[in-house]
Design an enzyme around this catalytic site. Sequence first.
Site, mmCIF file in Angstrom:
data_model
loop_
_atom_site.group_PDB
_atom_site.id
_atom_site.type_symbol
_atom_site.label_atom_id
_atom_site.label_comp_id
_atom_site.label_asym_id
_atom_site.label_seq_id
_atom_site.Cartn_x
_atom_site.Cartn_y
_atom_site.Cartn_z
ATOM 1 N N HIS A 128 35.731 -12.893 -55.134
ATOM 2 C CA HIS A 128 36.839 -12.422 -55.974
ATOM 3 C C HIS A 128 38.089 -13.036 -55.366
ATOM 4 O O HIS A 128 38.337 -12.874 -54.170
ATOM 5 C CB HIS A 128 36.911 -10.891 -55.943
ATOM 6 C CG HIS A 128 37.874 -10.312 -56.934
ATOM 7 N ND1 HIS A 128 38.053 -8.951 -57.089
ATOM 8 C CD2 HIS A 128 38.717 -10.894 -57.824
ATOM 9 C CE1 HIS A 128 38.948 -8.723 -58.028
ATOM 10 N NE2 HIS A 128 39.380 -9.891 -58.482
ATOM 11 N N GLN A 129 38.888 -13.753 -56.143
ATOM 12 C CA GLN A 129 39.981 -14.549 -55.586
ATOM 13 C C GLN A 129 40.860 -13.725 -54.632
ATOM 14 O O GLN A 129 41.417 -12.695 -55.012
ATOM 15 C CB GLN A 129 40.862 -15.146 -56.690
ATOM 16 C CG GLN A 129 41.919 -16.086 -56.115
ATOM 17 C CD GLN A 129 42.871 -16.656 -57.144
ATOM 18 O OE1 GLN A 129 43.640 -17.564 -56.863
ATOM 19 N NE2 GLN A 129 42.837 -16.141 -58.364
ATOM 20 N N HIS A 130 40.978 -14.209 -53.401
ATOM 21 C CA HIS A 130 41.816 -13.550 -52.405
ATOM 22 C C HIS A 130 42.193 -14.545 -51.316
ATOM 23 O O HIS A 130 41.526 -15.557 -51.124
ATOM 24 C CB HIS A 130 41.102 -12.343 -51.794
ATOM 25 C CG HIS A 130 39.885 -12.710 -50.985
ATOM 26 N ND1 HIS A 130 38.680 -13.065 -51.565
ATOM 27 C CD2 HIS A 130 39.685 -12.787 -49.648
ATOM 28 C CE1 HIS A 130 37.787 -13.323 -50.627
ATOM 29 N NE2 HIS A 130 38.369 -13.185 -49.449
ATOM 30 N N VAL A 131 43.269 -14.234 -50.618
ATOM 31 C CA VAL A 131 43.769 -15.058 -49.525
ATOM 32 C C VAL A 131 44.021 -14.146 -48.326
ATOM 33 O O VAL A 131 44.527 -13.036 -48.478
ATOM 34 C CB VAL A 131 45.085 -15.768 -49.934
ATOM 35 C CG1 VAL A 131 45.617 -16.614 -48.795
ATOM 36 C CG2 VAL A 131 44.872 -16.631 -51.172
#
Length: 416
Positions: free
Chosen positions: A251-254
Amino acid sequence: MRTQRKIRCGRLLLILSFVVGIMICINLPSSSVSFPTLSHGPRGTTRMSLAYGKMHTFEYSDADLFENSTGWTGRDAELSEFDLELRTRWSKAMDEGHFRYKLDKLKTRIIGKKGYVAQLNVKRAQERRKPAEITHVNQPFNPAGFNFTKIQPDEILFKMVKSGTKRSHDQANGYLPERDYSKSKVRDLMIINASPLEYGHVLIVPDVDAMQPQILTQHGLRLAIDAVLLSRHRGFRVGFNSLCAFASVNHQHVHAYYVETELMVEHCPAAHIHGILHEISITPAKGFAFQLHGSTIDQIVCVIINIIQHFQQNEIAHNLFITRGTVFGEPRDSTLRTIRFLLFPRKKFIGTKEEAAFNVAVAELSGHLPIKIEEMFDGLDEEKIEQTIKDQAVLEETEYNQIKQDVLKICQKYCS
């Protein structure tokens, strides 16, 4: 008579039920309720929206972004309003027990001439959530698996909102149109990493309800850059792991966190290739380097996103590190500082290497080594560290050189 008594009793019970219902509604705290709702995103995809009560908002504008920072030879690190907000709320969440473990002061060693920063963090390896099973760089999002729409309200530190309308760019020149996110329902969250590797370890989750897979988007990259520029702390770092590059959640994360020690990639030389494209080779894993000095955020975003899109299309695992450092070519103690961007194409890695002292993700490629096995910590030397990096991440020379030529073509197209 009996009938009248039954009617009166029924009325009394109805009144009592009504009063009790009102009392429950009055005393129920709104922040404790979460109602999931569904809406439809682009191309018919389903978006999950979790409505958490009383979510704090951190609002900022371009005026709050700072490129320069104090170096490591001067006075103590500065803190911005963003730093104070993040650190205060993160510490409060730690005190309230919302993490998987209490993060004590980490035992730290500076190793070798290059200065690898090794920190012993056994708890992260033992008590973190089991990573998702990742087999492809382009693996689709799985709504049934763990994702950041399923976190608890207390894990959210704040929502990031940038005020003002962003400029749009011509798609033919490589720029995608931007929205004014301050007026949209897009939620960019700053949440705790429940298994922290260092102080202030958080996850930046762009447009959480869109449920996008772990592929860095233009909006996600802009948000990551904004976070670095909002902080004035010289030790605040941001990093992205693609799938098959040790991303554990699809799940898009930084990632973002603080380390109170300078890293080698923040002052190492960078060889110029073309335009804004440079290359670093201080560690066995070579990487492409960019700097904000002499460029613009728009140009940096355009080039990096186009390179990442090429990586995605060709199943090339990659890590991106964003940090403050000296301007390329300046000495280590220079006061001329900027934002450095380091993009590493690397060997795809599936599963975990349990016998290694550390796994090679974005932090490790940049010289920061969270060590998971205590027995291996004291015996680590530069040779062992670099052998682990080679084993887990370094591409064959011919493959890397082909990627380098492709990256050069992309930069020639968008840097002219």
